[in-house]
Write an enzyme that holds these catalytic residues in place. Structure first.
Site, PDB file in Angstrom:
ATOM      1  N   TRP A   1     -17.353  37.291  -1.872  1.00  0.00           N
ATOM      2  CA  TRP A   1     -16.846  36.238  -2.752  1.00  0.00           C
ATOM      3  C   TRP A   1     -16.414  36.761  -4.122  1.00  0.00           C
ATOM      4  CZ3 TRP A   1     -19.730  36.962  -6.968  1.00  0.00           C
ATOM      5  CH2 TRP A   1     -20.947  37.614  -6.781  1.00  0.00           C
ATOM      6  N   ASN A   2     -16.809  37.986  -4.484  1.00  0.00           N
ATOM      7  CA  ASN A   2     -16.633  38.365  -5.901  1.00  0.00           C
ATOM      8  C   ASN A   2     -15.174  38.600  -6.291  1.00  0.00           C
ATOM      9  OD1 ASN A   2     -16.699  40.759  -4.453  1.00  0.00           O
ATOM     10  ND2 ASN A   2     -17.672  41.921  -6.086  1.00  0.00           N
TER      11      ASN A   2
ATOM     12  N   LYS B   1     -13.785  36.679   8.336  1.00  0.00           N
ATOM     13  CA  LYS B   1     -14.895  35.838   7.898  1.00  0.00           C
ATOM     14  C   LYS B   1     -15.058  36.067   6.397  1.00  0.00           C
ATOM     15  CE  LYS B   1     -19.718  35.441   7.339  1.00  0.00           C
ATOM     16  NZ  LYS B   1     -19.325  34.766   6.129  1.00  0.00           N
ATOM     17  N   HIS B   2     -14.634  35.080   5.626  1.00  0.00           N
ATOM     18  CA  HIS B   2     -14.805  35.194   4.174  1.00  0.00           C
ATOM     19  C   HIS B   2     -16.211  34.711   3.816  1.00  0.00           C
ATOM     20  CE1 HIS B   2     -13.539  36.033   0.235  1.00  0.00           C
ATOM     21  NE2 HIS B   2     -12.360  35.448   0.203  1.00  0.00           N
TER      22      HIS B   2
ATOM     23  N   GLY C   1     -19.181  44.349   1.291  1.00  0.00           N
ATOM     24  CA  GLY C   1     -20.340  43.525   0.953  1.00  0.00           C
ATOM     25  C   GLY C   1     -21.529  44.388   0.593  1.00  0.00           C
ATOM     26  N   SER C   2     -22.701  43.827   0.791  1.00  0.00           N
ATOM     27  CA  SER C   2     -23.929  44.513   0.377  1.00  0.00           C
ATOM     28  C   SER C   2     -24.318  45.585   1.394  1.00  0.00           C
ATOM     29  CB  SER C   2     -25.044  43.479   0.278  1.00  0.00           C
ATOM     30  OG  SER C   2     -25.180  42.838   1.532  1.00  0.00           O
TER      31      SER C   2
ATOM     32  N   GLU D   1     -17.259  49.031   2.828  1.00  0.00           N
ATOM     33  CA  GLU D   1     -17.103  49.092   1.366  1.00  0.00           C
ATOM     34  C   GLU D   1     -18.306  48.366   0.784  1.00  0.00           C
ATOM     35  OE1 GLU D   1     -14.553  50.423  -0.370  1.00  0.00           O
ATOM     36  OE2 GLU D   1     -13.085  50.820   1.191  1.00  0.00           O
ATOM     37  N   LEU D   2     -19.295  49.125   0.335  1.00  0.00           N
ATOM     38  CA  LEU D   2     -20.574  48.487  -0.016  1.00  0.00           C
ATOM     39  C   LEU D   2     -20.846  48.548  -1.520  1.00  0.00           C
ATOM     40  CD1 LEU D   2     -22.484  49.901   3.093  1.00  0.00           C
ATOM     41  CD2 LEU D   2     -21.103  47.832   2.916  1.00  0.00           C
TER      42      LEU D   2
ATOM     43  N   CYS E   1     -18.392  45.667  -7.641  1.00  0.00           N
ATOM     44  CA  CYS E   1     -19.059  46.788  -6.962  1.00  0.00           C
ATOM     45  C   CYS E   1     -18.978  48.058  -7.791  1.00  0.00           C
ATOM     46  CB  CYS E   1     -18.439  46.999  -5.594  1.00  0.00           C
ATOM     47  SG  CYS E   1     -16.647  47.098  -5.638  1.00  0.00           S
TER      48      CYS E   1
ATOM     49  N   GLU F   1     -29.014  48.206  -7.463  1.00  0.00           N
ATOM     50  CA  GLU F   1     -27.742  47.733  -8.010  1.00  0.00           C
ATOM     51  C   GLU F   1     -28.027  46.410  -8.725  1.00  0.00           C
ATOM     52  OE1 GLU F   1     -24.919  46.097  -5.138  1.00  0.00           O
ATOM     53  OE2 GLU F   1     -23.243  46.643  -6.428  1.00  0.00           O
TER      54      GLU F   1
END
Ligand code: NAP
Length: 436
Positions: free
Chosen positions: A106-107, A130-131, A182-183, A204-205, A238, A335
């Site tokens: 969402w960021n 999937k957003h 995401g995370s 991409e974390l 991120c 983080e």
């Protein structure tokens, strides 16, 4: 979900054979529509996840630029590569692999979608996406843009699905690749499912990027980037600057001016252009962040600034600075996804590099020095996917984005991003008998 996956698979059967020029018409048009609808899209984004309106507009414009970039360059990026075999001729050709499942955060509600849609659709792949659950209107608006740009049915499809259903999609034979931003926890779960199904994936974390200030830095410039680097997107980026590693000689000066700059930010409605400190994405995000700060101080960290929620309506966090975070403090490896900076003092360049590398993450980082050669030396010595010298400006479609270690693998954007889900097929032509 079943119907949508079927439609996507049917679409791939024809989309894969379309020319670059035909694809470019739709993708470039989608880019134009992003620019044309910037005010509405930015407004929706701000309402859904709290991004300050000027930043929201900037994100939509950048997303439009990404679509235009791939519409223009995809054919060159995916051109056949001639090889030089000992005998005969050979080349590598690039072909799309099918329906790719993307899970997005969402960021950056539009930029993240453009980062996959631009390259993958131009490569001839088809997307089901999937957003994040908290930005459904952004998800729908982006899908609508592709439809309005002339995309055939099934080319780009939202899946409003749960985590459990996501695992089923990853395993579904119609899906040929998986991209997640995401995370770390989401990465572990989706990458494991993709591995089980032997499907290529890109991850991409998160990140805990170092912001290194050497004693010869332009301190005024470093301060401006420090504030932007930590506070852009209300600290929820991120590749935000998260660990400030300052050479002792200039540390007092840096801490004093950084503290003053953060304390001067004005909380307010993110739709108001005067606001310089916006809210976090959700109340839960604020609660989690406050808990992390508490955990850090319980283990010996000191608060040089902030540390609490703001006394006003909404999920606002005080800009916060933590110092004295020792390696045995769990916060050292965390983080902080919000306006919380950790400051470390080191004696010299070597100690700064060692501390920057003492992280489970490896996304980006930056170094500030007046000596360009020194900047390049430090950039080479830090183990991350991206390093910036005297800036943290990653906002360019031409620059590959991604990390190593717990920050994931694979790259999005640039010439590399479009290669992620294509078959690099070797074709050799030779007129000879089999070897003896
Ligand atoms: P998140 O909880 O992992 O959510 C990201 C996306 O993954 C959402 O769509 C979420 O769906 C989905 N998801 C989470 N767990 C899942 C599972 N087990 N199975 C299927 N889908 C799952 O991440 P976040 O906390 O919202 O986003 C911030 C994180 O993303 C930070 O760590 C940040 O550093 C990282 N990030 C990385 C990059 C990069 O390029 N490296 C860019 C932006 C953000 P729901 O919303 O439905 O839960």
């Amino acid at each position: 979900m079943e119907t949508k996956l079927d439609k996507a698979a049917q679409c791939f059967a024809t989309w894969k054979t379309t020319s670059f020029a035909e694809r470019a018409k739709i993708i470039a048009k989608a880019g134009e529509l992003l620019h044309a609808r910037v005010n509405d899209l930015a407004h929706t984004m701000t309402l859904e996840m709290g991004k300050r309106i000027a930043e929201a507009r900037g994100e939509v414009e950048f997303s439009g630029n990404i679509m235009a970039y791939y519409a223009k360059n995809a054919e060159t990026f995916l051109a056949d590569v001639e090889l030089n075999p000992e005998m005969g001729e050979g080349h590598l050709e690039s072909s799309p692999i099918g329906v790719i499942f993307c899970v997005e955060p969402w960021n950056f509600p539009f930029y993240q979608l453009a980062r996959v849609a631009g390259p993958q659709l131009m490569a001839g792949n088809v997307l089901v996406v999937k957003h994040a659950g908290i930005v459904p209107q952004c998800a729908l608006a982006f899908e609508q843009i592709l439809t309005d740009a002339g995309a055939p049915e099934g080319l780009y499809t939202n899946l409003m699905i749960s985590h459990k259903q996501s695992d089923r999609v990853v395993a579904d034979p119609r899906i040929k690749g998986v991209a997640l931003t995401g995370s770390v926890a989401a990465g572990r779960s989706i990458a494991a499912a993709a591995g089980q199904a032997l499907k290529p994936s890109s991850m991409e974390l998160g990140g805990a990027d170092a912001f290194i200030v050497l004693e010869d830095a332009d301190m005024e410039l470093a301060l401006k980037w420090a504030v932007w680097g930590r506070m852009y997107n209300n600290g929820q980026t991120c590749c935000a600057a998260k660990r400030f590693i300052i050479v002792e000689e200039v540390a007092d000066q840096f801490v004093a001016s950084f503290k003053a700059a953060l304390a001067a930010l004005q909380a307010g409605d993110p739709l108001d252009a005067q606001t310089t400190l916006g809210p976090l994405s959700t109340e839960q995000a604020l609660i989690d962040l406050l808990e992390k700060v508490d955990m850090a101080t319980k283990h010996g960290a000191k608060l040089a600034l902030g540390g609490k929620r703001l006394d006003r309506a909404g999920s606002y966090m005080q800009p916060t600075i933590l110092t004295d975070v020792t390696p045995d403090n769990p916060a050292f490896r965390e983080e902080f996804f919000g306006p919380v900076a950790m400051i470390f003092r080191v004696k010299d360049e070597a100690a700064a590099i060692a501390l920057a590398n003492d992280s489970d993450f490896g996304l980006g980082g930056s170094v500030f020095t007046r000596d360009p050669e020194r900047g390049k030396r430090v950039a080479s010595a830090v183990d991350t996917g991206m390093m910036f010298i005297n800036n943290i400006n990653w906002l360019d479609a031409d620059l590959p984005f991604g990390g190593i270690k717990n920050s994931g693998y694979g790259r999005e954007l640039g010439a590399m991003g479009i290669q992620q889900f294509v078959n690099k097929k070797l074709v050799r032509f030779i007129k000879a008998n089999p070897p003896a």
